[in-house]
Motif scaffolding. Structure first.
Motif, short mmCIF file in Angstrom:
data_model
loop_
_atom_site.label_atom_id
_atom_site.label_comp_id
_atom_site.label_asym_id
_atom_site.label_seq_id
_atom_site.Cartn_x
_atom_site.Cartn_y
_atom_site.Cartn_z
N ASN A 226 0.82 -1.22 0.00
CA ASN A 226 0.00 0.00 0.00
C ASN A 226 0.85 1.26 0.00
O ASN A 226 0.42 2.32 0.43
N ASN A 227 2.08 1.12 -0.47
CA ASN A 227 2.94 2.29 -0.56
C ASN A 227 2.67 3.06 -1.85
O ASN A 227 2.20 2.51 -2.84
N ALA A 228 2.99 4.32 -1.80
CA ALA A 228 2.87 5.18 -2.98
C ALA A 228 4.10 6.08 -3.04
O ALA A 228 4.83 6.21 -2.04
N ARG A 229 4.30 6.72 -4.20
CA ARG A 229 5.44 7.61 -4.36
C ARG A 229 4.98 8.98 -4.85
O ARG A 229 3.93 9.12 -5.48
N LEU A 230 5.82 9.96 -4.54
CA LEU A 230 5.51 11.34 -4.93
C LEU A 230 6.84 12.09 -5.07
O LEU A 230 7.74 11.94 -4.24
N THR A 231 6.95 12.90 -6.15
CA THR A 231 8.16 13.71 -6.35
C THR A 231 7.83 15.18 -6.09
O THR A 231 6.86 15.71 -6.63
N LEU A 232 8.64 15.80 -5.24
CA LEU A 232 8.45 17.20 -4.89
C LEU A 232 9.59 18.04 -5.47
O LEU A 232 10.73 17.59 -5.56
N ASN A 233 9.23 19.26 -5.86
CA ASN A 233 10.22 20.22 -6.36
C ASN A 233 10.04 21.55 -5.64
O ASN A 233 9.00 21.82 -5.02
N GLU A 234 11.05 22.36 -5.76
CA GLU A 234 11.02 23.72 -5.21
C GLU A 234 10.69 23.74 -3.72
O GLU A 234 9.93 24.56 -3.25
N ARG A 235 11.31 22.81 -3.00
CA ARG A 235 11.14 22.84 -1.55
C ARG A 235 12.24 23.69 -0.95
O ARG A 235 13.43 23.41 -1.12
N ALA A 236 11.86 24.76 -0.26
CA ALA A 236 12.83 25.67 0.34
C ALA A 236 13.64 24.93 1.40
O ALA A 236 13.09 24.19 2.22
#
Length: 343
Positions: A226-236
């Motif tokens: 039940n895992n999922a992935r997410l990519t984040l950008n522009e994190r200060a």
């Protein structure tokens, strides 16, 4: 001369007879003996396994008898107890019986000796019995440590205890708990059946010190994928350091280190979705923690610190992409020279 020897012999014979008569009289002389301790041990019926309480009783008796009778009495109970076999209702799992201690003492000790019992304390005692029983309860796997895709198979599925009737009654609606260790959890593969052995069992508190028939079980388990992935950008990128450093140094991130990009996160689906839905992704922070020693040492290293960012995220969410390194410039306050600009 012969008459003299006859007289001496007669005197010796009379003296011997007198001593024997005196010893007999002394031995047969009736006396009163008070507060003499006698121990009685209670035993359950031979055809039943039971726990009894009390297991015995110490009584004080007073009686009248001769010295010879007293000596015989002492010999009979020296370093041992009288044993009384209890009799209970075979259909009662928790019977109770009143034992006449006077009768026990007279039957087993005094009657045959001809001693007259004058006083006994206590006179009676209540003995309670409890049948020893087998009780079987289910074994349940504690699943709080892991999300499962199916119902785990536990072998054996039950354990038994041999306990008194009152404890058995408390155990009948209880369960024994099997708990996975860190070593077991490390072997789990999401979406695949995994067989685990030597999973320890924790008995319910009601069992007390009674050991279970099994102390470990085997488990077949499938962890939910039940895992999922997410990519984040522009994190200060945030700097974190002791406030006292502000009085002595100016700390700044290099221009190219102020934002973290391509942060690939993995974690429970609900947590990843919460991060996705949060405005500005405020649930995830990229931070760099600095210590006094690191900042002070940077002055000897051209005022430069290079560190890997730390991720502050909800429980279970982790960074799976390559951790990003950032550059921090350190300059003593009031000193505008000696720290080269970063390109």
């Amino acid at each position: 001369m012969k008459k003299a020897f006859d007289s001496i012999g007669t005197l010796l014979l009379v003296l011997l007879v007198s001593v024997l008569v005196w010893l007999y009289a002394e031995d047969a002389n009736v006396k009163q003996y008070t507060n003499y301790a006698v121990s009685i041990e209670f035993q359950p019926p031979t055809d039943r396994e039971m726990r009894i309480e009390p297991s015995g009783e110490r009584v004080l008796i007073s009686f009248s008898g001769s010295n010879g009778q007293f000596q015989q009495l002492q010999e009979r109970i020296r370093d041992r107890s009288l044993v009384y076999q209890l009799s209970f209702d075979p259909n009662d799992p928790a019977p109770e019986v009143e034992v006449d201690l006077r009768q026990v003492i007279e039957d087993q000790l005094l009657q045959e000796l001809g001693v007259n019992l004058t006083e006994i304390e206590p006179r009676t005692v209540i003995v309670q019995g409890e049948a020893i029983e087998n009780v079987t309860i289910p074994v349940v796997l504690d699943t709080r440590q892991v999300s499962l895709a199916n119902t785990p198979e536990v072998r054996p599925a039950q354990v038994s205890f041999r306990v008194s009737h009152s404890v058995a009654e408390k155990l009948r609606d209880q369960v024994a708990t099997a708990r996975l260790t860190d070593e077991h959890l490390a072997r789990l593969v999401p979406g695949q059946d995994v067989s685990l052995t030597n999973v320890p069992i924790t008995p319910p508190d009601a069992a007390g010190n009674a050991p279970p028939s099994e102390t470990r079980v085997s488990v077949v388990i499938r962890q939910a994928d039940n895992n999922a992935r997410l990519t984040l950008n522009e994190r200060a990128v945030m700097l974190s350091y002791p406030p006292s450093l502000n009085q002595r140094f100016v700390l700044e991130l290099d221009e190219g280190s102020r934002f973290a990009n391509n942060l690939e996160l993995e974690g429970p689906r609900d947590q990843i979705e919460a991060v996705r839905q949060s405005a500005g992704n405020e649930l995830v922070w990229a931070t760099v923690r600095l210590t006094n020693d690191e900042v002070e040492s940077a002055i000897d290293n051209n005022g430069i610190i290079v560190k890997t960012i730390d991720l502050i995220a909800p429980a279970g969410v982790r960074l799976v992409s390559e951790p990003m390194s950032v550059t921090i410039r350190v300059q003593p306050r009031g000193d505008n020279d000696g720290v080269p600009p970063l390109n």
